[in-house]
Design an enzyme around this catalytic site. Structure first.
Site, mmCIF file in Angstrom:
data_model
loop_
_atom_site.group_PDB
_atom_site.id
_atom_site.type_symbol
_atom_site.label_atom_id
_atom_site.label_comp_id
_atom_site.label_asym_id
_atom_site.label_seq_id
_atom_site.Cartn_x
_atom_site.Cartn_y
_atom_site.Cartn_z
ATOM 1 N N ARG A 141 0.654 -6.051 12.673
ATOM 2 C CA ARG A 141 -0.024 -5.462 13.981
ATOM 3 C C ARG A 141 -0.526 -6.370 15.178
ATOM 4 O O ARG A 141 -0.408 -5.928 16.231
ATOM 5 C CB ARG A 141 -1.292 -4.761 13.600
ATOM 6 C CG ARG A 141 -0.904 -3.717 12.546
ATOM 7 C CD ARG A 141 -2.242 -2.800 12.581
ATOM 8 N NE ARG A 141 -1.980 -1.635 11.583
ATOM 9 C CZ ARG A 141 -2.882 -0.603 11.268
ATOM 10 N NH1 ARG A 141 -3.962 -0.452 12.150
ATOM 11 N NH2 ARG A 141 -2.614 0.201 10.520
ATOM 12 N N GLU B 234 -6.724 -0.559 15.579
ATOM 13 C CA GLU B 234 -7.340 -1.347 14.509
ATOM 14 C C GLU B 234 -6.512 -2.621 14.204
ATOM 15 O O GLU B 234 -5.153 -2.221 14.110
ATOM 16 C CB GLU B 234 -7.695 -0.665 13.621
ATOM 17 C CG GLU B 234 -8.417 -1.549 12.488
ATOM 18 C CD GLU B 234 -8.267 -0.784 11.020
ATOM 19 O OE1 GLU B 234 -8.265 -1.655 10.175
ATOM 20 O OE2 GLU B 234 -8.258 0.174 10.967
ATOM 21 N N ARG C 87 2.151 1.396 10.451
ATOM 22 C CA ARG C 87 1.793 1.498 9.003
ATOM 23 C C ARG C 87 2.748 1.423 8.065
ATOM 24 O O ARG C 87 3.758 2.117 7.960
ATOM 25 C CB ARG C 87 1.136 2.875 9.063
ATOM 26 C CG ARG C 87 0.322 3.281 7.940
ATOM 27 C CD ARG C 87 -0.280 4.483 7.889
ATOM 28 N NE ARG C 87 -1.077 4.832 9.030
ATOM 29 C CZ ARG C 87 -2.403 4.659 8.906
ATOM 30 N NH1 ARG C 87 -3.131 4.345 7.937
ATOM 31 N NH2 ARG C 87 -3.176 4.735 10.105
ATOM 32 N N SER D 135 -10.270 -5.563 10.218
ATOM 33 C CA SER D 135 -11.790 -4.765 9.562
ATOM 34 C C SER D 135 -12.246 -5.774 8.864
ATOM 35 O O SER D 135 -11.984 -6.428 7.777
ATOM 36 C CB SER D 135 -11.277 -3.380 8.788
ATOM 37 O OG SER D 135 -12.311 -2.606 8.598
ATOM 38 N N ARG E 93 0.809 -1.094 -0.073
ATOM 39 C CA ARG E 93 0.022 -0.111 0.018
ATOM 40 C C ARG E 93 0.807 1.359 0.046
ATOM 41 O O ARG E 93 1.817 1.250 0.631
ATOM 42 C CB ARG E 93 -0.881 -0.039 1.229
ATOM 43 C CG ARG E 93 -1.878 -1.198 1.300
ATOM 44 C CD ARG E 93 -2.864 -1.182 2.378
ATOM 45 N NE ARG E 93 -3.770 -2.277 2.525
ATOM 46 C CZ ARG E 93 -4.655 -2.297 3.281
ATOM 47 N NH1 ARG E 93 -5.062 -1.927 4.379
ATOM 48 N NH2 ARG E 93 -5.287 -3.492 3.104
#
Length: 470
Positions: free
Chosen positions: A434, A392, A320, A395, A305
């Site tokens: 994460r 988070e 991230r 999701s 990403r």
């Protein structure tokens, strides 16, 4: 993708749904474009029908010796042959414009999704676990990790910001987490393991909603050519073919069949931002056997990403990254099954956190915080003691038939002659990096070491602790 028929039937409801996603009312211009397209299509179909009827009538008139009528009909057919291509081109252009307009609009939230503009208006619906009480001040993973093999400096040296190099037992812990997740999702929760392409074509990222609106979030291998480059590529291929004696053509003669038979130029590919792209597109342009539903698939892949728009967010640490690994869950099912399948997928993700004994909370996202393709989303947020915050880690979204329409993925209900669009769902089960962060922070010891969660030890060859390396 939205169903234009539903917009025609209830434009007010469509605009109300868009308003919940902070999008201005668009039913009026969309329906105006649709009406224009339909009018042109009607004229085109009438012209085609008249051309066919007139062509048949020519033979009849000739057989009856009615030369005048035959000649008039021939003139009419000739005129139609001149005008119809323009109508066909106009209809094609209007259809493309309509599809492009619809393709850029987000899915509409279902009724139970709360209103809201951003994450501050999400609704917590549950918690699991009690955060550990430390006898010392817990550190963030970015402070614990480097001594254990989480090397941010080498990652940045090799690839720049938001890349990390894992070494030794840290790399093994990362691998153990990924294997534990994958084995649990396949063994305990019935997801079929898949090994999928990491590079996909435009159609695939369009199908799951990344294109056309979110191109800047992707990493692409931009091998697309403009028209002059395309001609040059073909000419080079033709010259090579002539040298090899495969074609013997005059310099000024080029048969279309020969030209089209030449190799095509290279085309663009995209690095997947998540295995959702590859897994969900496994049913694109198919009519899936109803008896095979629901399909449940999982894959462990690298994800890529660009993190466009995230400047200044989580620049420190492993939260991230431009490249990370994730165990993705995807389900494809009948419309009446999708709500239950959504709850099932959430439980599959929660089970990983519970097995690792990581406290978390479950949040129902508001309309303004959901992803582009989602109609309902739950986030799982894991407790990070170093940050003293829930962050988070998964999701899980129900997309309804939104992606299936973009992919033309259908099934035939039992007893029906017509096909219907499938429903698709996706979620993280979990994001490996994460989860590594959560383990480091929740299992840290005062001496700088990190205990390995009991459930992971079979995948760690019995290693019970990550110790700082001298």
């Amino acid at each position: 993708m939205h169903d234009i028929r539903l917009i025609r039937e209830n434009p007010a409801a469509f605009d109300a749904g868009l308003a919940r996603r902070a999008v201005e009312p668009l039913s009026a211009p969309i329906l105006a474009l649709d009406e224009q397209r339909r009018a042109v299509a009607t004229r085109m179909q009438e012209g085609q029908s008249r051309r066919n009827d007139a062509s048949k009538a020519i033979g009849k008139a000739m057989g009856q010796g009615d030369t005048a009528t035959a000649e008039a009909l021939k003139a009419e057919v000739a005129q139609l042959k001149e005008t119809l291509p323009a109508l066909e081109a106009e209809e094609k252009e209007l259809t493309a414009r309509l599809q492009d307009e619809l393709a850029r609009l987000p899915n509409l939230p279902v009724d139970e999704v709360p209103d809201g503009e951003d994450e501050t208006q999400n609704v917590e619906v549950g918690r699991w676990g009690t955060p550990r009480e430390f006898t010392f001040t817990p550190k963030e993973h970015a402070d614990i990790g480097p001594a254990l093999g989480l090397d941010f400096e080498i990652g940045a040296l090799l690839s720049g910001a938001r890349f990390t190099f894992l070494k030794g037992q840290m790399a093994r812990l990362h691998r153990a987490l990924a294997q534990f997740m994958l084995d649990t999702q396949t063994g305990a929760h019935g997801y079929m393991e898949c090994n999928v392409p990491l590079l996909v074509k435009d159609d695939a990222v369009f199908g799951t909603g990344q294109l056309p609106k979110f191109e800047e979030d992707l990493f692409g291998t931009d091998l697309s050519l403009d028209y002059r480059e395309y001609l040059g590529f073909k000419q080079d291929a033709l010259d090579e073919a002539k040298k090899d004696g495969r074609f013997h053509l005059e310099a000024d003669v080029l048969d279309d069949q020969v030209w089209n038979a030449l190799p095509s130029p290279p085309t663009r590919r995209w690095l997947i931002p998540t295995a959702e792209v590859s897994l969900t597109n496994a049913v694109r342009e198919q009519i899936v056997d109803a008896e095979a539903l629901p399909l449940r698939m999982t894959a462990l892949t690298p994800c890529f990403r660009s993190e466009a728009g995230s400047a200044g967010k989580d620049t420190r640490g492993f939260i991230r990254q431009h490249q990370f690994e994730k165990v993705e869950l995807v389900a494809v099912c009948k419309p009446e099954e999708s709500e239950a399948e959504h709850e099932r997928m959430v439980r599959a993700a929660e089970a990983i956190l519970e097995a690792l004994e990581l406290p978390y909370r479950k949040v129902l996202l508001c309309a303004g915080d959901m992803g582009f393709t989602a109609r309902k989303t739950f986030d799982l947020e894991v407790w990070l003691p170093g940050q003293q915050a829930y962050r988070e880690i998964s999701s899980i979204s129900n997309c309804g038939d939104f992606q299936a329409r973009r992919m033309n993925a259908r099934y035939k209900p039992e007893g029906s002659k017509k096909t219907e669009f499938l429903h698709t769902l996706n979620g993280s089960g979990l994001a490996v990096g994460r989860t590594l962060v959560a383990v480091l922070e929740n299992y840290q010891q005062e001496d700088g070491s990190v205990a390995v969660p009991d459930v992971l030890r079979p995948w760690m060859g019995g290693i019970e602790r990550l110790a700082p390396q001298g």
